[in-house]
Design a protein around this motif. Structure first.
Motif, PDB file in Angstrom:
ATOM      1  N   LYS A   1       2.437   0.941  14.441  1.00 20.04           N
ATOM      2  CA  LYS A   1       3.312  -0.227  14.414  1.00 20.04           C
ATOM      3  C   LYS A   1       4.777   0.214  14.461  1.00 20.04           C
TER       4      LYS A   1
ATOM      5  N   LEU B   1      -2.819   5.424   8.635  1.00 19.89           N
ATOM      6  CA  LEU B   1      -1.835   4.592   7.935  1.00 19.89           C
ATOM      7  C   LEU B   1      -2.464   3.295   7.445  1.00 19.89           C
ATOM      8  N   GLU B   2      -3.315   2.680   8.265  1.00 18.80           N
ATOM      9  CA  GLU B   2      -3.983   1.455   7.828  1.00 18.80           C
ATOM     10  C   GLU B   2      -4.991   1.749   6.720  1.00 18.80           C
ATOM     11  N   ARG B   3      -5.692   2.862   6.831  1.00 23.83           N
ATOM     12  CA  ARG B   3      -6.662   3.254   5.811  1.00 23.83           C
ATOM     13  C   ARG B   3      -5.996   3.469   4.455  1.00 23.83           C
ATOM     14  N   GLN B   4      -4.751   3.907   4.489  1.00 27.52           N
ATOM     15  CA  GLN B   4      -4.017   4.232   3.256  1.00 27.52           C
ATOM     16  C   GLN B   4      -2.755   3.379   3.121  1.00 27.52           C
ATOM     17  N   ARG B   5      -2.841   2.116   3.544  1.00 28.43           N
ATOM     18  CA  ARG B   5      -1.684   1.233   3.571  1.00 28.43           C
ATOM     19  C   ARG B   5      -1.024   1.127   2.203  1.00 28.43           C
TER      20      ARG B   5
ATOM     21  N   ASN C   1      -4.650   4.796  12.497  1.00 27.11           N
ATOM     22  CA  ASN C   1      -5.812   4.444  11.679  1.00 27.11           C
ATOM     23  C   ASN C   1      -5.630   4.935  10.247  1.00 27.11           C
TER      24      ASN C   1
ATOM     25  N   PRO D   1       0.181   9.660   2.008  1.00 26.60           N
ATOM     26  CA  PRO D   1      -0.980   9.555   2.907  1.00 26.60           C
ATOM     27  C   PRO D   1      -1.148  10.812   3.750  1.00 26.60           C
TER      28      PRO D   1
ATOM     29  N   PHE E   1       0.924   4.310   1.573  1.00 24.34           N
ATOM     30  CA  PHE E   1       2.082   4.452   2.462  1.00 24.34           C
ATOM     31  C   PHE E   1       3.229   3.541   2.009  1.00 24.34           C
ATOM     32  N   GLU E   2       2.917   2.308   1.666  1.00 22.92           N
ATOM     33  CA  GLU E   2       3.973   1.396   1.212  1.00 22.92           C
ATOM     34  C   GLU E   2       4.571   1.878  -0.106  1.00 22.92           C
TER      35      GLU E   2
ATOM     36  N   ASP F   1       6.256   0.852  11.169  1.00 19.16           N
ATOM     37  CA  ASP F   1       5.827   2.118  10.569  1.00 19.16           C
ATOM     38  C   ASP F   1       6.523   3.296  11.238  1.00 19.16           C
TER      39      ASP F   1
END
Length: 352
Positions: free
Chosen positions: A20, A332-336, A330, A111, A339-340, A23
């Motif tokens: 994204k 980043l989404e797995r560990q959203r 993937n 992450p 990451f945030e 991101d």
């Protein structure tokens, strides 16, 4: 025994996941690999692995993310300024080295590429994965585990025309040996045990190796199966062949894939228990009579340009950089949540 309900993307149903824009603007990536600083030259010990690490570095540079590079685990021994760890560390020279970077990522709340350390540890233990296959009713060759708590290395409890021996947690076929005579193999088993390697012994299955790549793209995206023959008559691919020290092995599209639906079915079964992860490879052996045997699966396997995942992706029209971006997106989404948190300057700690 049942896993989660999971949708898969098959072949051209899928496409690489993209990072994204929001991101990408925030990403500061630490690329962590043994040969990350070596410049891409063939290595006298690791062969083409050094070239592979440089390829991935160039892919990350091509993605336009802020990038820092290190070739040592020690980079993670204290707080780091980066917010994503793209780790390719494997076979670090000590037991369970494959999961150290991910464990440190969890400690730092940063992450990391791959899979949770618990799942990496499970996948790297070939004995445990074969127990899983057996519980799921998936055919897997007879085997026996030898742990370092007993280095006597008695003959396996099962009979086989040929035994195949390898370190239980190794990769790239390092340490593999085979023979019809157990007494001939026993010194090799003892040497591995004495060097602190658990050892797995399997019954040899005649046939050819076929590997099924899976890429994280929000969902598990199954790519074309790839054939991995060797020229030794037994079709046993060696470490020297996988690392480019010797010829006699190739990776090519498996033209007969549609004749063996088990390749897809078995992989989907396993994924329902081990997803999410960022990428992996599921290895099978197909006998001349058509029986499909599951050998092992490898999470965070080789993403080199000449290896199975990228070669399969190319057949679908995608590049090595496309796959690198997909597995990182993937991840980043797995560990959203993590990451945030790291972007907000927080370190996740549970109340105990």
């Amino acid at each position: 025994m049942s896993g989660i309900t999971l949708d898969h993307l098959l072949y051209d149903e899928g496409s690489p996941l993209r990072i994204k824009d929001t991101d990408r603007e925030r990403l500061r990536v630490l690329f962590l690999a043994k040969h990350a600083l070596a410049g891409g030259s063939f290595d006298k010990n690791d062969g083409t692995h050094a070239i592979y690490h440089n390829e991935i570095k160039e892919c990350l540079e091509g993605l336009g993310v802020e990038l820092d590079v290190s070739n040592t685990y020690e980079a993670l021994f204290e707080r780091i300024p980066q917010n994503f760890i793209f780790t390719l560390f494997n076979r670090g020279g000590f037991r369970n080295s494959e999961i150290l970077a991910s464990c440190l990522g969890e400690y730092l709340s940063v992450p990391y590429l791959g899979a949770p350390p618990s799942m990496r540890g499970f996948a790297d233990d070939k004995h445990l994965t074969k127990v899983m296959y057996s519980q799921l009713g998936i055919p897997t060759p007879d085997w026996q585990i030898y742990r370092t708590s007993d280095i006597s290395a008695p003959k396996p409890d099962f009979e086989a025309e040929r035994y195949v021996v390898k370190p239980n947690n190794s990769s790239a076929s390092w340490g593999i040996a085979h023979s019809t005579d157990w007494d001939e193999l026993r010194p090799h088993v003892k040497r591995l045990l004495e060097d602190n390697h658990d050892v797995i012994v399997e019954a040899f299955v005649p046939g050819v190796d076929v590997t099924l790549p899976v890429v994280g793209a929000g969902k598990p995206w199954i790519l074309y199966p790839m054939l991995n023959p060797a020229a030794d008559g037994l079709n046993i691919v060696t470490y020297e062949q996988k690392r480019g020290f010797k010829g006699g092995s190739s990776i090519e599209l498996f033209a007969d894939k549609d004749k063996f639906p088990e390749l897809i079915d078995y992989t989907k079964q396993v994924n329902s228990y081990i997803w999410p992860y960022d990428y992996g490879r599921f290895d099978y052996r197909i006998e001349p009579n058509g029986k499909v045997w599951a050998l092992e699966f490898n999470l965070s396997c080789n993403l080199g340009s000449s290896r199975a995942i990228v070669q399969s992706a190319k057949a679908l029209g995608y590049t090595q950089q496309d796959i690198v971006e997909s597995v990182m997106a993937n991840s980043l989404e797995r560990q959203r949540v993590m990451f945030e948190a790291v972007c907000a300057g927080k370190q996740i700690r549970w109340e105990m």
